[in-house]
Scaffold this active site. Structure first.
Site, short mmCIF file in Angstrom:
data_model
loop_
_atom_site.label_atom_id
_atom_site.label_comp_id
_atom_site.label_asym_id
_atom_site.label_seq_id
_atom_site.Cartn_x
_atom_site.Cartn_y
_atom_site.Cartn_z
N GLU A 1 -11.60 6.25 5.11
CA GLU A 1 -10.98 7.04 6.17
C GLU A 1 -11.98 7.30 7.29
O GLU A 1 -11.61 7.32 8.46
CB GLU A 1 -10.43 8.37 5.61
CG GLU A 1 -9.19 8.23 4.77
CD GLU A 1 -7.96 7.77 5.54
OE1 GLU A 1 -7.98 7.72 6.78
OE2 GLU A 1 -6.95 7.45 4.87
N TYR B 1 0.85 -1.20 0.00
CA TYR B 1 0.00 0.00 0.00
C TYR B 1 0.88 1.25 0.00
O TYR B 1 0.65 2.19 -0.77
CB TYR B 1 -0.92 -0.02 1.22
CG TYR B 1 -1.72 1.24 1.42
CD1 TYR B 1 -2.78 1.56 0.57
CD2 TYR B 1 -1.42 2.11 2.47
CE1 TYR B 1 -3.51 2.73 0.76
CE2 TYR B 1 -2.14 3.28 2.66
CZ TYR B 1 -3.18 3.58 1.80
OH TYR B 1 -3.90 4.74 1.99
N TRP C 1 -5.19 1.91 10.39
CA TRP C 1 -5.49 1.80 8.96
C TRP C 1 -5.32 0.37 8.46
O TRP C 1 -6.07 -0.08 7.59
CB TRP C 1 -4.63 2.77 8.16
CG TRP C 1 -4.79 2.59 6.68
CD1 TRP C 1 -3.86 2.15 5.79
CD2 TRP C 1 -6.00 2.78 5.91
NE1 TRP C 1 -4.39 2.07 4.53
CE2 TRP C 1 -5.71 2.46 4.57
CE3 TRP C 1 -7.29 3.21 6.23
CZ2 TRP C 1 -6.65 2.54 3.55
CZ3 TRP C 1 -8.22 3.29 5.22
CH2 TRP C 1 -7.92 2.96 3.90
#
Length: 198
Positions: free
Chosen positions: A43, A21, A51
């Site tokens: 988000e 990522y 995350w």
């Protein structure tokens, strides 16, 4: 002869999914409406969580929210909310699920006004600044993220506070917060330099 180890932002850690990522997505400029919408929603789901938790569930989120195609998500209803609250593959937060559907409707209104969500979002791109040397120099929010957050909320979006919005801006390449020395900083800068703003 060993291959030199690439220098990365320390937050990428050692998880292969997180490294991929970081290396391929984070900080690369995005102008696709559905990808921007997806990230803004994810988000919001991430708020209060790491995350990596969202990243591991991202494909489940994409299946649950129809690829984050704005028009398809906007057409979802209360029955979909009830179904998704029971979906163990995503974060089962009723408010955030309902918010995603609401935000899709708000994104439709933005597209009608500006022609695309991307054109609206990129209006808030701040002037470039010198890159952070350490993670500690990266702010949690900025003047630009506060302005975008305020405008999104005025337009009826939810779960778009200034810290959430800044994380979105970082990920979607509106700013380049790869730290100095990270091999992705130059790549992201080049991608931003070559970007045709919507």
């Amino acid at each position: 002869m060993s291959t030199p180890t690439l220098v990365r932002c320390s937050w990428a850690g050692s998880d292969a999914l997180y490294i991929d990522y970081h290396d391929r997505e984070w900080g690369r400029p995005v102008v696709d409406d559905n990808r921007l919408f997806e990230k803004l929603c994810l988000e919001g789901f991430q708020s209060g969580l790491a995350w990596i938790t969202i990243l591991r569930k991202r494909e489940n989120f994409r299946a649950a929210f129809l690829g984050f195609e704005i028009d398809r998500v906007a057409a979802m209803d209360e029955a979909d909310v009830e179904r998704l609250v029971l979906d163990a593959g995503i974060i089962r937060h009723r408010g955030k699920i309902a918010s995603t559907i609401n935000n899709a409707k708000r994104a439709q209104a933005i597209r009608a006004e500006f022609g695309s969500l991307a054109r609206y979002i990129w209006r808030f791109e701040p002037e470039p600044v010198a890159g952070p040397v350490t993670l500690g120099q990266i702010p949690a929010q900025t003047e630009a993220s506060r302005a975008l957050s305020k405008d999104l909320r005025k337009r009826g979006f939810s779960f778009v506070g200034p810290t959430t919005v800044y994380a979105f801006m970082q990920a979607m390449g509106l700013v380049n917060d790869h730290v100095e020395g990270c091999f992705c900083r130059a790549e992201s800068a080049a991608a931003r330099d070559g970007l045709v703003r919507p």
